[in-house]
Design a protein around this motif. Structure first.
Motif, short mmCIF file in Angstrom:
data_model
loop_
_atom_site.label_atom_id
_atom_site.label_comp_id
_atom_site.label_asym_id
_atom_site.label_seq_id
_atom_site.Cartn_x
_atom_site.Cartn_y
_atom_site.Cartn_z
N SER A 276 4.20 7.32 14.23
CA SER A 276 4.16 5.84 14.47
C SER A 276 5.86 5.87 14.20
O SER A 276 6.41 6.72 13.39
CB SER A 276 3.74 4.93 13.60
N VAL B 45 7.22 3.21 13.07
CA VAL B 45 7.63 2.23 11.83
C VAL B 45 8.42 2.54 10.68
O VAL B 45 8.13 3.77 10.23
CB VAL B 45 6.35 1.59 11.50
N THR B 46 9.23 1.69 10.35
CA THR B 46 10.05 1.88 9.15
C THR B 46 9.48 1.55 8.00
O THR B 46 8.50 0.51 7.85
CB THR B 46 11.35 1.29 9.51
N ALA C 110 9.89 -2.12 7.40
CA ALA C 110 8.93 -3.01 7.98
C ALA C 110 7.58 -3.14 7.18
O ALA C 110 7.00 -4.17 6.95
CB ALA C 110 8.52 -2.40 9.41
N LEU C 111 7.17 -1.83 6.58
CA LEU C 111 6.02 -1.65 5.88
C LEU C 111 6.33 -2.43 4.48
O LEU C 111 5.33 -3.22 4.03
CB LEU C 111 5.86 -0.39 5.51
N GLY D 210 1.02 1.22 5.45
CA GLY D 210 1.12 2.19 6.66
C GLY D 210 -0.10 2.90 6.85
O GLY D 210 -0.62 3.23 8.09
N ASP E 234 -0.63 3.67 10.92
CA ASP E 234 0.74 4.35 10.98
C ASP E 234 0.99 5.67 10.27
O ASP E 234 1.76 6.21 10.86
CB ASP E 234 1.75 3.21 10.78
#
Length: 261
Positions: A56, A58-59, A62-63, A147, A152
């Motif tokens: 993923s 996703v950073t 963001a988490l 995550g 993710d």
């Protein structure tokens, strides 16, 4: 594409298995091979495995936002502590793809973690304390756990990472002379400084006091009248209330710069 036709050789001629068993076989790295009757089913399985193994984007930042959103039910102080810990993580990890975080990276980050302290007009950078590192690790681990829960991440690389415990220090106490000198420099807070320094009251307990918590009465001892003063601490760290005697050194509005009545 790692989908093989078991009934046809590479040169297009029929293989020895032609017409027998499942025709299409799928090979995915790290997983056992699987065979299917139709090519469509084989391709669909291969695509699903590719999607699952694709990391993923996703950073960590963001988490962290999702992790902080889950702390809405905490007290104001609890939410502030979580936000402060998340801010430390965000500074170094906010733009990092969460799937790229490794356990050695987390360990090295904690070992070299620093904090900035303001001293008058200057800012000093110093190594973070053990307790600060623990809070930062908890924030990072909490975000990465989110995550894992959302799919993710496959695992949390911050789990199991430890920090070196803080070395205990012997407590240092002010002498009576030092306490009076500190109170003399405290201006309007002189009485509060003397109260904290002579009774052992915690700052939170002192700030929670009300006028009604001050109790005074006059007693006769040896033919002389004396005033007895006490504080009723209704909320303490242990949960129960207690009475605290007020020493004569703690004065009211008439307290002067020298610490005398």
């Amino acid at each position: 594409m790692a989908v093989e036709d078991l009934w046809v050789k590479a040169d297009g001629t029929p293989s020895r298995r032609a017409g027998r068993g499942l025709r299409w076989r799928v090979r995915v790295y790290g997983r056992p091979a699987r065979s299917f009757r139709t090519k469509a089913a084989a391709v669909a399985y291969w695509q699903s495995q590719m999607d699952a193994s694709c990391p993923s984007a996703v950073t960590v930042g963001a988490l962290l936002d999702r992790w902080l959103a889950g702390k809405a039910g905490l007290s104001q102080a609890g939410r502030r502590a979580c936000a402060d810990a998340a801010a430390m993580v965000r500074t170094d990890w906010g733009q990092t793809i969460a799937a790229e975080v490794t356990r050695p990276d987390v360990q090295a980050w904690l070992a070299g973690l620093t904090v900035t302290v303001k001293r008058r007009d200057a800012e000093l950078t110093r190594p973070a304390s053990a307790s600060t590192k623990v809070k930062a690790r908890q924030a990072l681990a909490g975000a990465l756990t989110v995550g894992v829960e959302t799919g993710d991440l496959q695992a949390n690389p911050a789990r199991g990472v430890t920090t070196r415990p803080e070395q205990p220090h012997d407590p240092q106490f002010l002498t009576a002379t030092e306490l009076r000198a500190l109170a003399a420099r405290a201006g309007h807070y002189a009485s509060l400084v003397m109260l904290l320094g002579t009774t052992g009251l915690r700052i939170g307990e002192a700030c929670a006091l009300d006028v009604g918590d001050v109790q005074t009465r006059t007693v006769t001892r040896g033919g002389r009248r004396a005033e007895v003063r006490r504080l009723r601490v209704r909320t303490s760290k242990t949960g129960g209330g207690r009475d605290v005697p007020i020493p004569a050194s703690v004065q009211g509005p008439g307290y002067d710069r020298a610490g005398q009545a």
